[in-house]
Scaffold this motif. Sequence first.
Motif, PDB file in Angstrom:
ATOM      1  N   THR A   1       0.993  -1.228  -0.075  1.00  0.00           N
ATOM      2  CA  THR A   1      -0.159  -0.391   0.044  1.00  0.00           C
ATOM      3  C   THR A   1       1.043   1.240   0.415  1.00  0.00           C
ATOM      4  N   GLY A   2       0.411   1.985  -1.061  1.00  0.00           N
ATOM      5  CA  GLY A   2       1.197   3.611  -0.821  1.00  0.00           C
ATOM      6  C   GLY A   2       0.659   4.028   0.195  1.00  0.00           C
ATOM      7  N   LEU A   3       0.209   5.942   0.252  1.00  0.00           N
ATOM      8  CA  LEU A   3      -0.191   6.984   0.648  1.00  0.00           C
ATOM      9  C   LEU A   3      -1.819   6.665   0.670  1.00  0.00           C
ATOM     10  N   PRO A   4      -2.218   6.581   1.173  1.00  0.00           N
ATOM     11  CA  PRO A   4      -3.775   6.389   1.180  1.00  0.00           C
ATOM     12  C   PRO A   4      -3.892   7.654   1.691  1.00  0.00           C
ATOM     13  N   LEU A   5      -5.452   8.210   1.506  1.00  0.00           N
ATOM     14  CA  LEU A   5      -5.829   9.649   1.414  1.00  0.00           C
ATOM     15  C   LEU A   5      -6.819   9.888   2.049  1.00  0.00           C
ATOM     16  N   ALA A   6      -7.683  10.330   3.071  1.00  0.00           N
ATOM     17  CA  ALA A   6      -8.894  10.468   4.297  1.00  0.00           C
ATOM     18  C   ALA A   6      -8.609  11.667   4.454  1.00  0.00           C
ATOM     19  N   ARG A   7      -9.423  12.461   4.600  1.00  0.00           N
ATOM     20  CA  ARG A   7      -9.648  13.416   5.488  1.00  0.00           C
ATOM     21  C   ARG A   7      -9.009  13.036   6.848  1.00  0.00           C
TER      22      ARG A   7
ATOM     23  N   THR B   1      -6.334  10.230 -10.583  1.00  0.00           N
ATOM     24  CA  THR B   1      -5.762  11.571 -10.627  1.00  0.00           C
ATOM     25  C   THR B   1      -5.194  12.026  -8.698  1.00  0.00           C
ATOM     26  N   VAL B   2      -3.919  12.569  -7.987  1.00  0.00           N
ATOM     27  CA  VAL B   2      -4.327  13.242  -7.164  1.00  0.00           C
ATOM     28  C   VAL B   2      -5.423  14.158  -6.858  1.00  0.00           C
ATOM     29  N   ARG B   3      -5.690  15.311  -7.690  1.00  0.00           N
ATOM     30  CA  ARG B   3      -6.726  16.045  -7.619  1.00  0.00           C
ATOM     31  C   ARG B   3      -7.714  15.433  -6.967  1.00  0.00           C
ATOM     32  N   GLN B   4      -8.228  13.957  -7.719  1.00  0.00           N
ATOM     33  CA  GLN B   4      -9.933  13.806  -8.213  1.00  0.00           C
ATOM     34  C   GLN B   4      -9.670  13.560  -6.660  1.00  0.00           C
ATOM     35  N   ALA B   5      -8.027  12.375  -5.857  1.00  0.00           N
ATOM     36  CA  ALA B   5      -8.753  11.997  -4.810  1.00  0.00           C
ATOM     37  C   ALA B   5      -8.700  12.782  -4.145  1.00  0.00           C
ATOM     38  N   LEU B   6      -8.312  13.954  -3.995  1.00  0.00           N
ATOM     39  CA  LEU B   6      -7.795  15.285  -2.596  1.00  0.00           C
ATOM     40  C   LEU B   6      -9.145  15.164  -3.234  1.00  0.00           C
ATOM     41  N   ALA B   7      -9.857  15.739  -3.621  1.00  0.00           N
ATOM     42  CA  ALA B   7     -11.346  16.381  -3.298  1.00  0.00           C
ATOM     43  C   ALA B   7     -11.912  15.597  -3.266  1.00  0.00           C
ATOM     44  N   TRP B   8     -11.922  14.561  -3.478  1.00  0.00           N
ATOM     45  CA  TRP B   8     -12.810  13.218  -2.812  1.00  0.00           C
ATOM     46  C   TRP B   8     -12.383  13.424  -0.999  1.00  0.00           C
ATOM     47  N   ALA B   9     -11.502  13.573  -0.744  1.00  0.00           N
ATOM     48  CA  ALA B   9     -10.734  13.661   0.579  1.00  0.00           C
ATOM     49  C   ALA B   9     -11.006  14.664   1.425  1.00  0.00           C
ATOM     50  N   VAL B  10     -11.106  15.963   0.663  1.00  0.00           N
ATOM     51  CA  VAL B  10     -11.602  17.052   1.427  1.00  0.00           C
ATOM     52  C   VAL B  10     -12.963  16.510   2.118  1.00  0.00           C
TER      53      VAL B  10
END
Length: 296
Positions: free
Chosen positions: A161-167, A285-294
């Motif tokens: 696993t890499g760096l999972p993104l959740a707020r 993409t990281v923008r899509q992942a961060l948009a979901w996380a935020v």
Amino acid sequence: MQIVIAGASGFLGKRLVPHLRRSGHEVTRLVRRPPRAADEVEWDPVAEFVDTALIQRADAVINLAGAGVGDRRWTAQYKRVLVASRVDSTGTLARAVAAAEPRPRVLLSASGVGYYGDTGDEAVDERAPAGDSFLADLCKVWEAATEPAELAGTRVALLRTGLPLARDGGLLRPLYVQFQLFGGGRMGSGRQYWPWISVPDWLEAVTFLLDHDVSGPVNLTGPEPVRNAEFADALAAELRRPHLFPVPGLALRTVAGEFAGEALASQRVLPAVLTEQGFVFRHPTVRQALAWAVRA
């Protein structure tokens, strides 16, 4: 499927259990204390004890157990905890799977992209060799502990696993607070690659691996790793905050010690196995992942 999961109380585990149930699976959680719910069963990986009958009834075993890598400073004592908490749990489950009759069809066992060490600007996939660092060595012995199950004929997939993104957890939680308070910025030079993955994609990838005939290492990372500076740009844009305060590498090492070296390492890790198997990322993409996380 009947699924037994260890490490269900962790950052990813507590999200995986309801996700699996929504997907139609029955889940039993292994806990290291007296059970408090009908779906909990006590085990003791240090004493190498797990309910044999439970493993025999399982179609799949998922192992996410292990002390948090970033929870404490890496003293010699805590390094031993990091290793033992992974090897004890993985070895106990792998031997139980191997001894079961009938055996579970699949063992999904956690690992990490730390296996590859610092890869610089070089893109690497599951065929790349192990790196030369404490985390790389940790991942090697962690993965090797699954060998009894593999030799017994159970399919074993290693979840690098890499760096999972959740707020509200993992890497993003402290960064989210820093950026919200106008104190965010890149780490060190910002040139190091970060192998991120959105939590929904991680959950879907684990479910995908339950049903597909995939064994060996599998990188659970997004398809487009980005440099740390680009990650900071994307997070700042999503939060509508400036990112004016980079964290110097020397300061990070002073605060975090040896762990800082891993945070400053570059890992341009690609999910080749998932891609080849036809897995479709919800957040490529990281923008899509961060948009979901935020916004989640």
